[in-house]
Design an enzyme around this catalytic site. Sequence first.
Site, short mmCIF file in Angstrom:
data_model
loop_
_atom_site.label_atom_id
_atom_site.label_comp_id
_atom_site.label_asym_id
_atom_site.label_seq_id
_atom_site.Cartn_x
_atom_site.Cartn_y
_atom_site.Cartn_z
N GLY A 14 21.65 10.77 -3.28
CA GLY A 14 22.45 9.57 -2.98
C GLY A 14 23.95 9.76 -3.05
O GLY A 14 24.70 8.81 -3.29
N ARG A 64 2.30 5.25 8.55
CA ARG A 64 3.75 5.05 8.56
C ARG A 64 4.09 3.60 8.85
O ARG A 64 5.01 3.03 8.28
CB ARG A 64 4.38 5.96 9.62
CG ARG A 64 4.55 7.38 9.13
CD ARG A 64 4.68 8.34 10.28
NE ARG A 64 5.91 8.17 11.00
CZ ARG A 64 6.11 8.52 12.28
NH1 ARG A 64 5.13 9.05 12.98
NH2 ARG A 64 7.27 8.34 12.85
N MET A 89 14.59 10.56 4.25
CA MET A 89 13.87 11.67 4.87
C MET A 89 12.54 11.27 5.50
O MET A 89 11.55 12.00 5.39
CB MET A 89 13.67 12.78 3.83
CG MET A 89 14.98 13.37 3.35
SD MET A 89 16.02 13.93 4.72
CE MET A 89 17.35 14.73 3.85
N ARG A 90 12.54 10.12 6.16
CA ARG A 90 11.33 9.68 6.89
C ARG A 90 11.70 9.42 8.34
O ARG A 90 12.82 8.96 8.61
CB ARG A 90 10.79 8.36 6.32
CG ARG A 90 10.45 8.40 4.88
CD ARG A 90 8.99 8.79 4.66
NE ARG A 90 8.91 9.49 3.41
CZ ARG A 90 8.02 10.39 3.10
NH1 ARG A 90 7.07 10.70 3.95
NH2 ARG A 90 8.03 10.98 1.94
N ILE A 91 10.73 9.63 9.21
CA ILE A 91 10.96 9.33 10.62
C ILE A 91 10.31 7.99 10.92
O ILE A 91 9.14 7.77 10.57
CB ILE A 91 10.38 10.46 11.49
CG1 ILE A 91 11.22 11.72 11.26
CG2 ILE A 91 10.39 10.07 12.97
CD1 ILE A 91 10.59 12.98 11.78
N HIS A 108 23.66 12.84 9.85
CA HIS A 108 22.91 14.10 9.98
C HIS A 108 23.86 15.28 9.77
O HIS A 108 24.96 15.30 10.33
CB HIS A 108 22.27 14.17 11.38
CG HIS A 108 21.44 15.40 11.54
ND1 HIS A 108 20.15 15.48 11.08
CD2 HIS A 108 21.74 16.62 12.06
CE1 HIS A 108 19.67 16.69 11.31
NE2 HIS A 108 20.62 17.40 11.91
N GLU A 142 13.65 8.74 19.69
CA GLU A 142 13.64 10.21 19.65
C GLU A 142 14.38 10.67 18.40
O GLU A 142 15.51 10.23 18.16
CB GLU A 142 14.34 10.80 20.89
CG GLU A 142 13.71 10.45 22.22
CD GLU A 142 14.02 9.02 22.66
OE1 GLU A 142 13.13 8.39 23.25
OE2 GLU A 142 15.14 8.53 22.39
N ASP A 144 16.73 12.29 15.84
CA ASP A 144 18.09 12.86 15.83
C ASP A 144 18.70 12.92 17.23
O ASP A 144 19.47 13.85 17.55
CB ASP A 144 18.08 14.27 15.20
CG ASP A 144 17.71 14.25 13.73
OD1 ASP A 144 17.94 13.22 13.07
OD2 ASP A 144 17.18 15.26 13.23
C1 GAR Z 1 22.89 14.50 3.59
O1 GAR Z 1 23.53 15.74 3.75
C2 GAR Z 1 22.40 14.00 4.94
O2 GAR Z 1 23.19 14.38 6.00
C3 GAR Z 1 21.04 14.63 5.02
O3 GAR Z 1 20.53 14.53 3.73
C4 GAR Z 1 21.59 14.64 2.79
C5 GAR Z 1 21.43 13.57 1.74
O4 GAR Z 1 22.27 13.80 0.65
N1 GAR Z 1 20.22 13.95 5.99
C6 GAR Z 1 19.37 14.59 6.79
O5 GAR Z 1 19.18 15.78 6.75
C7 GAR Z 1 18.63 13.68 7.74
N2 GAR Z 1 17.93 14.43 8.72
P1 GAR Z 1 22.59 12.61 -0.36
O6 GAR Z 1 21.24 12.02 -0.81
O7 GAR Z 1 23.28 13.30 -1.51
O8 GAR Z 1 23.44 11.61 0.34
#
Ligand code: GAR
Length: 200
Positions: A14, A64, A89-91, A108, A142, A144
């Site tokens: 977070g 889902r 981290m879910r689609i 991203h 789609e 990303d």
């Molecule tokens: C971040 O770097 C974000 O860009 C990535 O997860 C991390 C979360 O960090 N997101 C992805 O990879 C989405 N595909 P955080 O929980 O410390 O903010």
Amino acid sequence: MSKTNVAVFVSGSGTNLQAVIDSGIESANIAVVVCDTPGVMAIERAKKHGIPVELVNSRDFRSREEFERQIVAKIDGYDIGLVVLAGFMRIFTPYFIGCFRDRIINIHPSLLPSFPGTNSVRQALDYGVKQTGCTVHFVSEEVDAGPVILQAVVPVTGEDTEETLLEKVHAQEYRILPEAIRLFCEGKLTLSGRKVLISS
Ligand code: GAR
């Protein structure tokens, strides 16, 4: 200034949520944090700032869509104008995307369309690119691939490890994610096909 109610979705540490909180965006009210993973640091960060947390554990659902229906039910009372995926981290299925059409944004850790999916910083390093970065984009069906709102570039040096590069990418994420939220909440983003027009 009227505020847009924002739901921030998280799965892990977070740090992006923290950056959004610390930015104090005048036009945005972080109304709720939605988390799919019990016990993560993001929950503590939200609680520390008095932000309600809705924990919806994906493991408790058979599909889902059932998981997403529970999230939609949980945030129903918050009058959400914008959903921010900050390390979620879910689609999503078309069901959830349809509930918040053109009102979901994601951060991203690469310059999309390069290196979608997971481990994007590792992918960039292994590929040998000289520049990578991060992207804030609208979420579409789609993965990303939705319209790009903002991007920031990070140079890659011969000395970079996954750890050092991740740190540099994160620093840029903490800048462009709050900026994209501000632009959205101030009504400065207009979608035109797959292009996002930004007014000043
Ligand atoms: C971040 O770097 C974000 O860009 C990535 O997860 C991390 C979360 O960090 N997101 C992805 O990879 C989405 N595909 P955080 O929980 O410390 O903010």
